[in-house]
Design a protein around this motif. Sequence first.
Motif, mmCIF file in Angstrom:
data_model
loop_
_atom_site.group_PDB
_atom_site.id
_atom_site.type_symbol
_atom_site.label_atom_id
_atom_site.label_comp_id
_atom_site.label_asym_id
_atom_site.label_seq_id
_atom_site.Cartn_x
_atom_site.Cartn_y
_atom_site.Cartn_z
ATOM 1 N N UNK A 1 34.040 43.651 17.196
ATOM 2 C CA UNK A 1 34.333 43.040 15.900
ATOM 3 C C UNK A 1 33.568 43.694 14.759
ATOM 4 N N UNK B 1 41.802 35.244 15.088
ATOM 5 C CA UNK B 1 40.830 34.171 14.886
ATOM 6 C C UNK B 1 39.387 34.631 15.079
ATOM 7 N N UNK C 1 38.385 36.413 12.016
ATOM 8 C CA UNK C 1 38.210 35.467 10.901
ATOM 9 C C UNK C 1 36.860 34.758 11.033
ATOM 10 N N UNK C 2 36.480 34.396 12.269
ATOM 11 C CA UNK C 2 35.165 33.782 12.480
ATOM 12 C C UNK C 2 34.052 34.706 12.015
ATOM 13 N N UNK C 3 34.148 35.987 12.422
ATOM 14 C CA UNK C 3 33.099 36.937 12.041
ATOM 15 C C UNK C 3 33.059 37.105 10.518
ATOM 16 N N UNK D 1 33.850 34.859 8.333
ATOM 17 C CA UNK D 1 33.235 33.662 7.763
ATOM 18 C C UNK D 1 31.717 33.716 7.877
ATOM 19 N N UNK D 2 31.225 34.273 9.011
ATOM 20 C CA UNK D 2 29.775 34.426 9.175
ATOM 21 C C UNK D 2 29.222 35.391 8.121
ATOM 22 N N UNK E 1 29.234 33.664 4.772
ATOM 23 C CA UNK E 1 28.134 32.696 4.694
ATOM 24 C C UNK E 1 26.826 33.419 4.377
ATOM 25 N N UNK F 1 23.243 26.542 -4.820
ATOM 26 C CA UNK F 1 24.186 26.578 -3.690
ATOM 27 C C UNK F 1 25.618 26.433 -4.172
ATOM 28 N N UNK G 1 28.750 29.090 -3.873
ATOM 29 C CA UNK G 1 30.066 28.783 -3.275
ATOM 30 C C UNK G 1 31.178 29.154 -4.248
ATOM 31 N N UNK G 2 30.953 28.864 -5.523
ATOM 32 C CA UNK G 2 31.953 29.208 -6.534
ATOM 33 C C UNK G 2 32.104 30.737 -6.615
ATOM 34 N N UNK H 1 34.057 31.930 -3.635
ATOM 35 C CA UNK H 1 35.481 31.608 -3.797
ATOM 36 C C UNK H 1 36.130 32.589 -4.775
ATOM 37 N N UNK I 1 36.631 35.814 -2.902
ATOM 38 C CA UNK I 1 37.751 35.748 -1.948
ATOM 39 C C UNK I 1 39.094 35.767 -2.683
ATOM 40 N N UNK J 1 29.295 30.712 14.088
ATOM 41 C CA UNK J 1 30.607 31.276 13.710
ATOM 42 C C UNK J 1 31.709 30.256 13.938
ATOM 43 N N UNK K 1 31.632 27.580 11.386
ATOM 44 C CA UNK K 1 32.158 28.031 10.099
ATOM 45 C C UNK K 1 33.682 28.023 10.106
ATOM 46 N N UNK K 2 34.274 28.393 11.260
ATOM 47 C CA UNK K 2 35.740 28.360 11.368
ATOM 48 C C UNK K 2 36.243 26.919 11.242
ATOM 49 N N UNK L 1 38.307 24.720 -5.357
ATOM 50 C CA UNK L 1 36.913 24.585 -5.777
ATOM 51 C C UNK L 1 36.366 23.206 -5.398
ATOM 52 N N UNK M 1 30.408 21.393 0.801
ATOM 53 C CA UNK M 1 28.970 21.556 0.574
ATOM 54 C C UNK M 1 28.275 20.187 0.601
#
Lengths: 190, 190
Positions: free
Chosen positions: A52, A113, A116-118, A120-121, A124, A145, A149-150, A153, A156, B117, B120-121, B146, B153
Amino acid sequence: MARWEPNARERLERAALELFVERGYDTTTAAEIAERAGLAKSSFFRHFSDKREVLFGGQDVLNRLFADAITAAPAEATPIEALGAGLEALAAVFNAERHGWARQRQAIVTSHDDLRERELLKMAALTGSMADALRERGVPDPAASLAAELGCLALRNAYTRWVDPSNNQGFATLARQSLHDLKTATTALT
Amino acid sequence: MARWEPNARERLERAALELFVERGYDTTTAAEIAERAGLAKSSFFRHFSDKREVLFGGQDVLNRLFADAITAAPAEATPIEALGAGLEALAAVFNAERHGWARQRQAIVTSHDDLRERELLKMAALTGSMADALRERGVPDPAASLAAELGCLALRNAYTRWVDPSNNQGFATLARQSLHDLKTATTALT
């Protein structure tokens, strides 16, 4: 002792993407990737902890670019303005030359999947770096925090639009637009 | 044909957590979990796709509780108020009876990258459900995405405080506080 292997990481990354596109991600092995790159199988695992990881090679560079730009933003910049500087700094790697590569890579990541998990890690970790850089600017929690996150987003959203086959705008333009839209949206929340 | 196995899922979940605590997550096998639960190894993979999944068994219930509460919130509720209703609905599962289990489980998840991971998924799926439920209430994008990130969060912050060994407050109280803090923080962003 390992032989000197010029650009081994880059060669493995390029060979992996070629093979994933040609034969599919699931059936391609680390040994096949190394062979295509003209390297021994052991080279693969010297550079990547698993199959991965070969699709997430540039993540440290991204995290550093983003955090450094947040740190370097003017003292009077709001958290969102500092995030804007971070997003624009990513245009140095999300450039025209890398566009085709990014499209192919994203199509593979999105359809598996475990990838996608990796991802997301990795996201994060990036969000964590952003939040740390904002805290160092004196932004308290939970604002740091939430802003991170904003920012994630916005990244992404901009990246999804950038890799879309119909898109012909640069990453910096899309990032500015995404961040602006999210800033406007915050007022609609409460 | 499979034998009827009363409460097989719950027995496997309980056995898995016991063994992870006793022997460690990495060294415990699916066969050992099934044996401790008094079931055949094949039972494990009828109920869970891999070893990681056994720690995320209640996720569908959480997603549904959260989304249903958002949908059921009064029409005049703001996105944040609807999220508040979703968070409070989770107190039905994050209750005193499940507190010890949640603490043990979280300590294992936090200390293993492959479990982080997977978590997170699951969180991404929950955030997606929240955003969908908000869109159905007429919240446009990117405000819906958002708000869902903000809700996620708030959930993570409240859950982290809830499982903390020094905490003696209920989940609903912590969730209300986390959401309130984040709502206040949104005004500091711009």
